[in-house]
Write an enzyme that holds these catalytic residues in place. Structure first.
Site, PDB file in Angstrom:
ATOM      1  N   ASP A  73       0.703  -1.198  -0.104  1.00 51.35           N
ATOM      2  CA  ASP A  73       0.069   0.108   0.162  1.00 51.35           C
ATOM      3  C   ASP A  73       0.953   1.250   0.061  1.00 51.35           C
ATOM      4  O   ASP A  73       0.389   2.123  -0.416  1.00 51.35           O
ATOM      5  CB  ASP A  73      -0.977   0.124   1.150  1.00 51.35           C
ATOM      6  CG  ASP A  73      -0.532  -0.287   2.534  1.00 51.35           C
ATOM      7  OD1 ASP A  73       0.534  -0.226   2.712  1.00 51.35           O
ATOM      8  OD2 ASP A  73      -1.147  -0.290   3.492  1.00 51.35           O
ATOM      9  N   ASP A 483       3.000   0.894  13.394  1.00 53.01           N
ATOM     10  CA  ASP A 483       2.194  -0.546  13.326  1.00 53.01           C
ATOM     11  C   ASP A 483       2.678  -1.615  14.361  1.00 53.01           C
ATOM     12  O   ASP A 483       1.884  -2.455  14.745  1.00 53.01           O
ATOM     13  CB  ASP A 483       1.870  -1.023  12.004  1.00 53.01           C
ATOM     14  CG  ASP A 483       1.015  -0.095  11.119  1.00 53.01           C
ATOM     15  OD1 ASP A 483       0.304   0.708  11.700  1.00 53.01           O
ATOM     16  OD2 ASP A 483       1.027  -0.072  10.036  1.00 53.01           O
TER      17      ASP A 483
END
Length: 886
Positions: A73, A483
């Site tokens: 992404d 993350d």
């Protein structure tokens, strides 16, 4: 899993780092100043983490065995290398100005000419990404690219990015490609192998589904548009355009369209189900089946209901082949694949089943019946058809110990990419929010035996890096990541066993260590519930949580005192605070605004620095009070990174700015009282220090900057008088503005933070690059030593030593020897390395303080044990030269 990728962009945008056009030269830059720039050849690698991000797409070539691609992404695209079972990055050439092109919304491999591959790139469709999207085309499997710019944006990191593929090559006439666009831009076509594109004007539906119409940022309120294109290869012949094409549209009532005349006309497919979005459309031309995976949401996080349907292309019959009743779904379907060796075998994923795990379904009779990857025996116990081996990426367990039915490692989440190798029924790969998993004995599923799932991700590095530190002793690299928190690398070539835990931040925002005591490390970060700060006393190997002041909502920045005795923290949600010890209680700092960036002086443990909105702040009482410096001309915004030089009090370097104001690199030699802007550095966004060059007396500078009209990674060995560009156009990695640091032990080594390509490190071809030379016994020449006991207690003491080069030649490495008169034993040392045998001690430089100019000095300190008496050494030597002692 990818939420902080969005946050990274928002914060960077707010800081002015991701502004539109290349930032203009700051108005305060001295005119016509030239700067000497040279070049160096570097070897670039990743500090291995393996994965770390969402992989929304995997594409196998249909005509050449072992040719596969993966898209990420925000971290570019990769090609599979069968000989090594690894992935190789393909978009490292994307530069600073085109940073958005590291987000890949779709990838297509040409079945007619397998050398050709295409990537549709662009990260955001809203204002976060100032540039338009593009279609990249390659005739050498991604080794080099040509670009066709588009008149609209693409969203590789937008909602709906797991649907697809939006880009497709005609399997018979490969000069024809189609691209599904978001934002109401419709369907686009190229007839010249991707060189130019035009909108298919008569395509009837541009889509209407948005995740959240109330989102004023434009992120969740964008129309997800045209989401996939699939050719029916049975309706064409070589050299002629395929006649039947299916297109998926983000419209719950009108999700599937078809052309039967090679794209001349289009119509809604009759009889189709409504109320869902078709995430994927995969065609089995041999049996005449179009399989569709449906979800009530666009993904990749959301989805509460879903269905699987099969469409008979010859008769127009629709059949619900869902493996579970609609009432029993709490997830949407997305991942979808057909076994090309046995087309009656089809698989699908429940991509949004977050708890207790994702689910994978398999049918060997075209969807008439299904089996599951796991099922309950008696709740909460479950039986798995698979075993998982994550020994190559052990951190995938997250260090968790969940209660049944949850397990660790998980089978996955956000599982929108699922592909069976078209040449090998036993090999299957699927993407998750953290890695690529795969198996090479998939058909064991059908015999009732267990198949083995392993990470198949080596070489694909997809972390977003927020901060980096390289202490002078201990592990060479600690990282703060989005993350997955961050890692302590003791070996850059190996995957660490676990990310930072206790607590395990969702994202670490800041890291620091005590310069004189590198075993003391602090990190701050984000966590949905729990503390936002943690400490380590063993160089980051183990951690314990601190206590938050009231109001903390995010990690912010944190700084450790030079000796580790205290900390200053500027968290999100409240003002700057300070503490002594390890954060059991905090006191508000005065004189400095909330949200300031904080750093410590690397020599004086009472001195801390801050920056906010163009003002520099200094504390001389351990962070209790700050005062604004009189320095002017600094960047007015908060797009700033600054650091204090190890070994020298008050030597501060500041980088940052924006195109509409001051932008560049500044230095203060008086603790921030005033700053001087370096002429010739047009833009700079990071600053870091590393081991001094052989023969140099000052540490090496590293920066991500624009110098001499060129954007790149630069190195200076002479305090910024001259610069060397150390990267090249093939190694740019998009946006590199978060952090940079050299290695204090290895000259030329630099660690670079990227936004999606992990931690990049480089070693120089210059003399000394890539090695950690032993300085040996050090020079001979006149020297002087000041030895001072600064603290003493029963059985122990602390001492500071100052070594001065009183000769006429510079030292490029030193070693100081002495003997203790009372058999004292050193227990810990900082700013140096030591060996001790009995009473004899030899102390040597660390990387950054090897070079001592004539008349210059170097300082180090230690703690030691004593018994009976604690007499001072009387004789010190550098080489064979006795030093004057005071």
């Amino acid at each position: 899993m990818r939420r902080t990728r969005i946050l990274t962009a928002v914060l960077a945008l707010a800081a002015g780092l991701l502004s539109g056009a290349p930032p203009a030269l700051a108005a305060v830059e001295p005119a016509k100043k030239t700067v000497s720039i040279s070049a160096d050849t570097y070897t670039w690698k990743n500090a291995r983490i393996d994965g770390g991000g969402f992989v929304p797409g995997i594409v196998f070539n249909r005509t050449e065995k072992n040719l596969a691609y993966a898209r990420t992404d925000i971290g570019g695209a990769y090609r599979w290398v069968e000989s090594s079972k690894t992935w190789t990055p393909l978009l490292d050439s994307v530069g600073w100005d085109d940073w958005g092109h590291t987000g890949v919304v779709s990838i297509a491999s040409d079945a007619v000419d397998p050398n050709r591959v295409y990537a549709a790139v662009g990260t955001y469709t809203n204002s976060w990404d100032p540039g338009n999207g593009a279609v990249l085309r390659s005739a050498d499997r991604g080794a080099s690219w040509q670009k066709a710019n588009l008149p609209f944006k693409l969203g590789g990191n937008m909602p709906g990015r797991g649907m697809g593929e939006r880009l497709a090559v005609d399997p018979h006439r490969n000069s024809v490609l189609y691209l599904g666009a978001p934002s109401g831009k419709g369907l686009w076509r190229s007839t010249d192998s991707g060189a130019s594109w035009s909108q298919v004007s008569n395509f009837p539906n541009v889509g209407n589904y948005v995740q959240d119409p109330s989102d004023t940022s434009g992120y969740a309120s964008d129309n997800q548009g045209i989401v996939w294109v699939t050719f029916d290869e049975s309706t064409g012949t070589a050299g002629s355009a395929t006649r039947t094409i299916y297109v998926g549209v983000a419209d719950k009532d009108n999700a599937v369209y078809r052309s039967t005349d090679a794209g001349a006309t289009w119509s809604r497919v009759a009889g189709q189900p409504t109320g869902y979005l078709a995430h994927k459309g995969v065609l089995d031309a041999e049996n005449g089946h179009l399989y569709l995976s449906y979800s009530d949401k666009g993904g990749p996080y959301d989805g509460g209901k879903g269905r699987l349907w099969r469409y008979a292309t010859a008769t127009g019959t629709w059949t619900d082949i869902s493996p579970v009743a609609e009432a029993d779904t709490y997830f949407g379907f997305s991942g979808l694949t057909v076994d090309r060796q046995d087309p009656g075998t089809v698989m699908a994923t429940a991509y949004s089943s977050w708890w207790p795990d994702t689910q994978i379904f398999r049918s060997t009779d075209s969807g008439a019946t299904w089996t599951k990857a796991w099922d309950y025996t008696s709740y909460p116990n479950r039986a798995n058809r698979y075993t998982m081996d994550v020994s190559s990426s052990p951190w995938l367990t997250w260090g968790a110990n969940p209660s049944p039915p949850e397990q660790t490692p998980k089978l996955g989440w956000m599982t929108e990419a699922l592909e069976i190798d078209p040449f090998d029924s036993d090999r299957m790969m699927y993407g998750t929010g953290a890695t690529i998993y795969g198996t090479e004995n998939l058909t064991a599923w059908d015999s009732g035996a267990q198949f083995t799932i392993k990470p198949m991700v080596r070489g694909l590095e997809e972390t977003a890096v927020n901060d980096l530190i390289s202490p002078p002793s201990g592990a060479p690299l600690l990282s703060a990541l989005g993350d997955i928190g961050g890692f302590r690398h003791t070996d850059l070539t190996k995957v660490p066993s676990m990310m930072f835990t206790q607590p395990n931040f969702t994202s670490t925002t800041s890291l620091d260590f005590a310069e004189a005591n590198p075993n003391t490390v602090v990190r701050s970060g984000n966590l949905d519930s729990g503390p936002h700060i943690a400490f380590s006393t063993d160089n980051g190997a183990n951690w314990f949580a601190g206590t938050d002041p009231s109001g903390v909502s995010g990690g912010g920045t944190v700084a450790a005192a030079a000796d580790g005795s205290r900390f200053v923290w500027s968290p999100q949600g409240t003002g700057v605070h300070h503490t002594t010890g390890f954060g059991t209680s905090w006191s508000a700092s005065s004189g400095i605004p909330a949200g300031a960036i904080v750093e410590s002086d690397r020599v004086d443990p009472k001195v801390f620095y801050g920056f906010k909105s163009g003002k520099f702040y200094v504390s001389t009482d351990g962070g209790a009070t700050f005062a604004a410096s009189a320095a002017t001309g600094l960047p007015s915004g908060d797009s700033v990174r600054f650091k204090a030089l190890p070994g020298t009090k008050g030597d501060v370097w500041l980088a940052g700015g924006a195109s509409d104001g001051a932008y560049g690199l500044w230095r203060s030699t008086n603790g921030g009282t005033s700053f001087t802007k370096l002429a010739g550095v047009e833009q700079a966004d990071t600053i870091g220090f590393g081991k001094a060059a052989p023969g140099a007396s000052y540490q090496t500078l590293y920066t991500s900057a624009k110098i001499g009209g060129v954007r790149g990674i630069f190195r200076s060995t002479d305090q910024g008088a001259t610069w060397t560009r150390i990267n090249d156009d093939a190694h740019q990695w998009g946006w590199t503005g978060a952090a940079i640091t050299g290695d204090p032990r290895v000259y030329g080594r630099v660690y670079i933070a990227t936004n999606g390509r992990g931690v990049i490190y480089g070693d120089s071809s210059d003399s000394g690059g890539g090695t950690d030379p032993d300085p040996g016994p050090g020079p001979t020449g006149a020297c002087a030593v000041t030895y001072k006991v600064t603290n003493q207690w029963q059985g122990g003491f602390q001492a500071d030593v100052r070594l001065t080069n009183t000769g006429t030649s510079a030292w490029s490495g030193w070693a100081l020897a002495w003997s203790f008169p009372d058999s004292q034993t050193i227990t810990q040392i900082w700013n140096a390395e030591r060996t001790q045998s009995g009473a004899s001690v030899t102390v040597k430089n660390v990387g950054w303080n090897a070079n001592v100019a004539a008349g210059g000095s170097v300082n180090f300190g230690f703690t030691a044990n004593w018994s009976g008496t604690n007499g001072k050494p009387t004789t010190f030597k550098v080489g064979d030269q006795n030093c004057a002692v005071s």
